[in-house]
Design a protein around this motif. Structure first.
Motif, PDB file in Angstrom:
ATOM      1  N   THR A 274       0.829  -1.212   0.000  1.00 17.24           N
ATOM      2  CA  THR A 274       0.000   0.000   0.000  1.00 17.24           C
ATOM      3  C   THR A 274       0.855   1.250   0.000  1.00 17.24           C
ATOM      4  N   GLN A 275       1.892   1.257   0.839  1.00 17.45           N
ATOM      5  CA  GLN A 275       2.791   2.408   0.912  1.00 17.45           C
ATOM      6  C   GLN A 275       3.553   2.605  -0.398  1.00 17.45           C
ATOM      7  N   LEU A 276       3.975   1.532  -1.018  1.00 17.65           N
ATOM      8  CA  LEU A 276       4.669   1.620  -2.308  1.00 17.65           C
ATOM      9  C   LEU A 276       3.740   2.186  -3.380  1.00 17.65           C
ATOM     10  N   ASP A 277       2.475   1.728  -3.345  1.00 17.55           N
ATOM     11  CA  ASP A 277       1.485   2.235  -4.318  1.00 17.55           C
ATOM     12  C   ASP A 277       1.252   3.729  -4.130  1.00 17.55           C
ATOM     13  N   GLU A 278       1.103   4.142  -2.881  1.00 11.98           N
ATOM     14  CA  GLU A 278       0.834   5.553  -2.599  1.00 11.98           C
ATOM     15  C   GLU A 278       2.013   6.441  -2.995  1.00 11.98           C
ATOM     16  N   ALA A 279       3.221   5.886  -2.891  1.00 14.99           N
ATOM     17  CA  ALA A 279       4.415   6.649  -3.268  1.00 14.99           C
ATOM     18  C   ALA A 279       4.712   6.537  -4.765  1.00 14.99           C
ATOM     19  N   LYS A 280       3.859   5.770  -5.462  1.00 13.09           N
ATOM     20  CA  LYS A 280       4.006   5.561  -6.912  1.00 13.09           C
ATOM     21  C   LYS A 280       5.374   4.944  -7.266  1.00 13.09           C
ATOM     22  N   ILE A 281       5.807   4.010  -6.409  1.00 12.38           N
ATOM     23  CA  ILE A 281       7.024   3.254  -6.691  1.00 12.38           C
ATOM     24  C   ILE A 281       6.666   2.064  -7.568  1.00 12.38           C
ATOM     25  N   ARG A 282       7.356   1.906  -8.685  1.00  6.97           N
ATOM     26  CA  ARG A 282       7.102   0.760  -9.564  1.00  6.97           C
ATOM     27  C   ARG A 282       7.682  -0.511  -8.935  1.00  6.97           C
ATOM     28  N   TYR A 283       6.884  -1.566  -8.917  1.00  2.27           N
ATOM     29  CA  TYR A 283       7.359  -2.846  -8.390  1.00  2.27           C
ATOM     30  C   TYR A 283       6.566  -3.985  -9.010  1.00  2.27           C
TER      31      TYR A 283
END
Length: 381
Positions: A274-283
């Protein structure tokens, strides 16, 4: 700066209760379990009590538990001794390309002795096809060795289905369950498993101790030769202190505790994603999104070199990994990711493994993902 340890798939910290018990055992039960005097009989009783505890966790007979030094010895014993003792019936062995090195290197050794090894592939999600196992079976197949849960991507293998398939085939079924035993309810008799390897250090127990489950219906010579310990099934004086620590770690792995951990680790995964999505980090998630162990999350970050990412995180007190600890310190790429994507795929050098366990909590996970995001953003800049 408080360190954050997220490499529990490599090894786990020993639980304080286990340490206390082992400290007590070192002073109170120091006799040799094979000695016939009072000190020896006391140690032997302790050994057999622990054997019953461990057997109960798998719902097997105490006699079917053989104490040893851990998963590597268990895998070697199961594979080598099955092969050598049954070669008159055939010399064909089946395994997968994503097994732990303790299995793959043992198969390589047997290949050098003239055995015929079939290495089954996995798909892009790291899953093994039961149909592939069925197609690979031959009249001269004497052993099928498939890990229960993968140590790098966390995928759970179709153990029950393979067990069903082998009910009508004489091949012995072995599984390396080192990574799965601490979280999964494993019942060998119901699953058709003949041999199963375990290490204590993956379940908050001590290093250098483990056990091999061996179905009473099959015979298996000892890998080690010497004394008559473990009813001539594993020579060498038993590491009673380590075994006692393992027994206490197993006692704490109740069904409710496994369910509690599963729920907690799934929540950790949700926090991170969720945090990665909110920060718009590609993974990208490596492995199957559902048929997996809850404590392992393997992620690919495109255009981010995993070795550099690990170095930056380590400098900030965060420990994660790029894969199996048994290949640490080398430049060898992950054989698991190679099997999934192909040898030259960029994902192999852009993936990291995050694994949860004792000592982690929500606050740590939030702090970790904040550090992770900031680090990736700096590396991208």
């Amino acid at each position: 700066m408080e360190s954050i340890y997220l490499d529990h798939a490599a090894t786990t910290p020993i639980h304080p209760t286990v340490i206390d018990l082992m400290t007590s055992e070192m002073t109170q039960t120091f006799g040799n379990p094979s000695s016939i005097h009072t000190f020896g009989r006391q140690a032997h009783r302790k050994l057999e009590d622990i054997r019953q505890v461990i057997a109960a966790s798998l719902e097997v007979k105490p006699h079917e538990i053989i104490f040893n030094s851990g998963g590597t010895e268990g895998d070697n014993t199961a594979i080598i001794e099955t092969a050598l003792s049954r070669q008159s019936q055939g010399k064909h062995l089946i395994t997968t390309v994503i097994e732990h090195p303790a299995v793959l290197e043992t198969m390589k050794y047997l290949d050098g002795l003239g055995f015929d090894i079939t290495y089954l592939p996995v798909d892009k999600k790291g899953m093994l096809s039961v149909a592939a196992v069925k197609d690979a079976l031959r009249e001269d197949t004497i052993l099928v060795s498939v890990m229960y849960g993968n140590n790098e991507i966390g995928n759970l293998m179709p153990i029950k289905e393979i067990g069903e398939l082998l009910k009508t085939h004489p091949a012995i079924f072995h599984t390396d369950a080192v990574q799965a035993y601490g979280s999964e309810r494993i019942l060998p008799h119901g699953l058709g498993i003949d041999l199963l390897s375990i290490s204590a250090h993956k379940i908050n127990g001590p290093k250098g101790v483990g056990f091999l489950y061996k179905n009473d219906e099959i015979s298996l010579p000892s890998l080690l030769h010497g004394g008559e310990q473990e009813e001539k099934r594993r020579a060498g004086t038993e590491n009673l202190t380590g075994i006692a620590g393992m027994g206490r770690a197993v006692e704490m792995l109740t069904t409710n505790e496994k369910e509690r951990r599963h729920e907690k680790y799934i929540n950790y995964q949700k926090i991170i994603l969720t945090q990665l999505d909110e920060a718009k980090i590609r993974y990208q998630i490596n492995g199957h999104p559902e048929k997996k162990l809850a404590h392992i999350l393997n992620l690919r970050f495109p255009d981010i070199a995993s070795d550099l990412l690990l170095m930056h995180l380590d400098l900030q007190g965060v420990a994660i990994s790029t894969g199996s600890a048994c290949t640490a310190g080398t430049v060898e790429p992950s054989h698991v990711l190679e099997a999934m994507y192909g040898k030259n795929h960029s994902a192999i050098k852009e993936s990291v493994r995050i694994s949860f366990g004792l000592g982690n909590d929500d606050d740590q996970i939030y702090r970790f993902v904040t550090i992770l995001i900031n680090t990736i953003q700096k590396m991208q800049a």
